[in-house]
Design a protein around this motif. Sequence first.
Motif, mmCIF file in Angstrom:
data_model
loop_
_atom_site.group_PDB
_atom_site.id
_atom_site.type_symbol
_atom_site.label_atom_id
_atom_site.label_comp_id
_atom_site.label_asym_id
_atom_site.label_seq_id
_atom_site.Cartn_x
_atom_site.Cartn_y
_atom_site.Cartn_z
ATOM 1 N N ASP A 148 4.801 20.422 -6.031
ATOM 2 C CA ASP A 148 5.002 18.970 -5.935
ATOM 3 C C ASP A 148 4.030 18.226 -6.845
ATOM 4 O OD1 ASP A 148 7.053 19.262 -4.155
ATOM 5 O OD2 ASP A 148 5.819 18.904 -2.365
ATOM 6 N N TRP A 149 2.780 18.726 -6.925
ATOM 7 C CA TRP A 149 1.812 18.060 -7.789
ATOM 8 C C TRP A 149 2.210 18.182 -9.255
ATOM 9 C CZ3 TRP A 149 -0.903 14.532 -9.510
ATOM 10 C CH2 TRP A 149 -1.848 14.694 -10.516
ATOM 11 N N HIS A 150 2.748 19.314 -9.637
ATOM 12 C CA HIS A 150 3.196 19.479 -11.016
ATOM 13 C C HIS A 150 4.285 18.460 -11.353
ATOM 14 C CE1 HIS A 150 1.287 23.401 -12.324
ATOM 15 N NE2 HIS A 150 0.900 23.282 -11.068
ATOM 16 N N LYS A 151 5.194 18.253 -10.409
ATOM 17 C CA LYS A 151 6.253 17.268 -10.632
ATOM 18 C C LYS A 151 5.687 15.849 -10.666
ATOM 19 C CE LYS A 151 9.739 20.153 -8.345
ATOM 20 N NZ LYS A 151 10.616 20.292 -7.156
ATOM 21 N N GLU A 152 4.749 15.587 -9.755
ATOM 22 C CA GLU A 152 4.135 14.262 -9.707
ATOM 23 C C GLU A 152 3.328 13.994 -10.978
ATOM 24 O OE1 GLU A 152 2.545 10.541 -8.530
ATOM 25 O OE2 GLU A 152 4.345 11.650 -7.991
ATOM 26 N N ALA A 153 2.608 15.007 -11.449
ATOM 27 C CA ALA A 153 1.816 14.845 -12.684
ATOM 28 C C ALA A 153 2.719 14.545 -13.868
ATOM 29 C CB ALA A 153 1.001 16.114 -12.940
ATOM 30 N N GLU A 154 3.870 15.209 -13.913
ATOM 31 C CA GLU A 154 4.819 14.944 -15.000
ATOM 32 C C GLU A 154 5.334 13.513 -14.913
ATOM 33 O OE1 GLU A 154 8.899 16.883 -16.943
ATOM 34 O OE2 GLU A 154 8.090 17.648 -15.043
ATOM 35 N N ARG A 155 5.596 13.060 -13.681
ATOM 36 C CA ARG A 155 6.058 11.685 -13.500
ATOM 37 C C ARG A 155 5.003 10.682 -13.953
ATOM 38 N NH1 ARG A 155 5.592 7.510 -10.399
ATOM 39 N NH2 ARG A 155 3.999 8.474 -9.086
ATOM 40 N N ARG A 156 3.737 11.012 -13.724
ATOM 41 C CA ARG A 156 2.643 10.123 -14.135
ATOM 42 C C ARG A 156 2.373 10.168 -15.636
ATOM 43 N NH1 ARG A 156 -2.347 10.682 -9.775
ATOM 44 N NH2 ARG A 156 -1.118 10.575 -7.852
ATOM 45 N N PRO B 78 -0.593 15.305 -19.210
ATOM 46 C CA PRO B 78 -0.261 16.500 -19.989
ATOM 47 C C PRO B 78 -0.482 17.768 -19.174
ATOM 48 C CG PRO B 78 -2.373 15.601 -20.706
ATOM 49 C CD PRO B 78 -1.793 14.621 -19.730
ATOM 50 N N ASN B 79 0.361 18.764 -19.428
ATOM 51 C CA ASN B 79 0.237 20.060 -18.755
ATOM 52 C C ASN B 79 0.287 21.145 -19.818
ATOM 53 O OD1 ASN B 79 0.205 22.242 -17.066
ATOM 54 N ND2 ASN B 79 2.165 21.828 -16.082
ATOM 55 N N LEU B 80 -0.861 21.395 -20.447
ATOM 56 C CA LEU B 80 -0.966 22.411 -21.492
ATOM 57 C C LEU B 80 -1.238 23.742 -20.802
ATOM 58 C CD1 LEU B 80 -3.159 20.321 -23.968
ATOM 59 C CD2 LEU B 80 -0.695 20.708 -24.084
ATOM 60 N N LYS B 81 -0.173 24.467 -20.492
ATOM 61 C CA LYS B 81 -0.288 25.636 -19.623
ATOM 62 C C LYS B 81 -1.058 26.787 -20.260
ATOM 63 C CE LYS B 81 3.904 24.514 -17.045
ATOM 64 N NZ LYS B 81 5.251 24.953 -16.619
ATOM 65 N N GLY B 82 -0.976 26.916 -21.585
ATOM 66 C CA GLY B 82 -1.652 28.012 -22.264
ATOM 67 C C GLY B 82 -2.573 27.521 -23.360
#
Length: 727
Positions: free
Chosen positions: A547-555, A558-562
């Motif tokens: 849920d936090w990953h989805k919320e962070a995307e909505r906000r 950035p999600n630099l996974k690697g």
Amino acid sequence: MPNARQTAIKTIATKEYDLNQIDFRTTSLKDLFGSCVFNEEVQKARLPKPVFKALQKTIKQGAQLTDSAVADAVASAMKDWALEHGATHFTHLFQPMTGLTAEKHDSFLSPTGTGVALAEFNGKELVKGEPDASSFPSGGIRATFEARGYTGWDPTSPAYIRENPNGATLVIPTVFVSWTGEALDKKTPLLRSMEALSHQALRILRLFGNTEAKKVFTTVGPEQEYFLIDKHFLYARPDLLNCGRTLFGTKPPKGQELEDQYFGTIPERVIACMADAEAEMFRLGIPVKTRHNEVAPSQYEIAPIFEDSNLATDHNQLMMDILRRTADKYGLACLLHEKPFAGINGSGKHNNWSMATDTGENLLNPGDNPHENAQFLVFCVAVIRAVAKYPELLRVSVASAGNDHRLGANEAPPAIISIFLGTQLQDVIDQLERSDLKSTKQGGFMEIGVSILPKLPRDAGDRNRTSPFAFTGNKFEFRAVGSFFSIGGPNVVLNTIVAESIDFIATSLEKATAGGKDLNKAIQDLLPGIVKESKKVIFNGDGYTEDWHKEAERRGLPNLKGSVDAFPILIRKDSIDLFGKYKVLSERELQSRYFIYCEKYVKEVTIEADMMVTIARTMILPAVLRYQAEVAAAVNSTKAAGVENNAQLEHLRELTSLLSKFQGATASLLEANHHHPDGDAYAHANYIRDTVVPQMAELRTYGDKLETIVADDLWPLPTYREMLFIK
């Protein structure tokens, strides 16, 4: 004939070690601490008064040391002190872009030409050295044939004595720069970033009427996590020995599920090793404070109290070296990789960061009523703004192939950079956003229900172990740093982005007050807007959830996974402009680091892939073939005896099928790893991530499955259940 694994276990079972090598009953901690450091007390006792004052002005206020006579006097006193401690050599210790330390030793002896020699050491030798710069990573700053580099004395980090077998060495912390002046190390940009932040922070303090402070330091207390296993297992595991982590290994029946390791009783051999290592750290002035079992089996933590960021960085590098050296004395191996064992917690290095004046004031201490502490709110909001504006720079500061195995798992902060503030501070920040600061929530006392216990005060806010950047009372804890990292890089970024944010606030407040506005009114007008713009980065919930990953995307976070996704951030225009503005890293220095990080990623994974193929072909495959022959012989013998053997035959089929997949995956990985794609270092890093890493994962899946099928007496590699639980 026993294999290496069986020999290791037998040796461990019979080996005994001397666990009483340190006696704290006869050695006072007070006398031990700093006894091998050329610290302020030693300097005061040995240096002429004017020299001592000049040196202290440099250390505490940042004044440039230009008088060669001062350097000569310091060198002479340092030499005499070192000789009294048994030193025969001196070395300039520096921190190249390998992430490790480097040193070249020179003798104090100088022949006179008359058949005798004198012990000499002058200011010129103290201030500057000249190691070979061609064999250290430079990212294109230096060509291979361009060998000259310089080390420069850092007087703010005191020299010390390292005792070695058959002697001792005077160690002088230094910076490392190229012949053309660019930084080739971790220390130089760190010192630059500290100066940048100090300059900006003093502007805020002057607005508040503080004229006493001459310098603002960033302070750090890095918690160091690590594993200790018996070194005989290390020698029997080529992957651990060469790569720092296990490339094969199935999950043991018992891991950390029972939660019985965390804060549990420290094993006898381990605590003996810890005490010995701490004694050495005390001698070298490292203020270690806590030690305990960590979450995973055979995982531990050691943590110091706060120090100046530069000194803390030097001390953490020294701490890792001491842990490795001391472990060997007790038949142990210290593993500092972020993920030595799959399926259990990896290791981090929690970077507890704050700001303090040279008069001892912690600028991130909220006090009892933070809603009334305007100075604290200014600095705190500056940090929030910095993290909200530059989350990608914080992410790239902790990027590495090793840390990719850890970040984002349910054991470490996610790759999404967010801030946890806690109940009390969150409430104050919410009031600030509404321009309605009236109160501060207090913690009160806990009701435990046991009359004989004293009242226990409750903190005003809980802690959040899933947040990568959490406020923890009077500091921010950057929890995404990997265990094998130099903390220099992450703190360069932290210092610089906060310096920019303080600069922005100071400029606005100076303009407002110069126009006649009251300072408090100017703060009340400015900070709510910053909070509104920056609050997207504040998250007080569980960072592990989807849920936090989805919320962070909505906000829009950035999600630099690697790591490969993060590397280009270093050379983006806004990054170049930021580091250039504050003279922390030039565009050329940033470009060099970008190439170094890409190349290091490629080299580390390439080595791991080659090692996987080697282990697969020379260790696992022969063991499986022997077992396959045994099973086939059993199938044939039962068939010849006329006994029903469908289960045995099915087992042979399963084994043969899995072996075929294992061999196919080995061949595919070998081919993929020896392919060199066109393009630059970043293109190669992308190829490694997209092609080689998935094939490594596939090969491991088959190899780990084979471990659960092959006869135990034939399996060649020490298993997780052995390495993690046999002490």
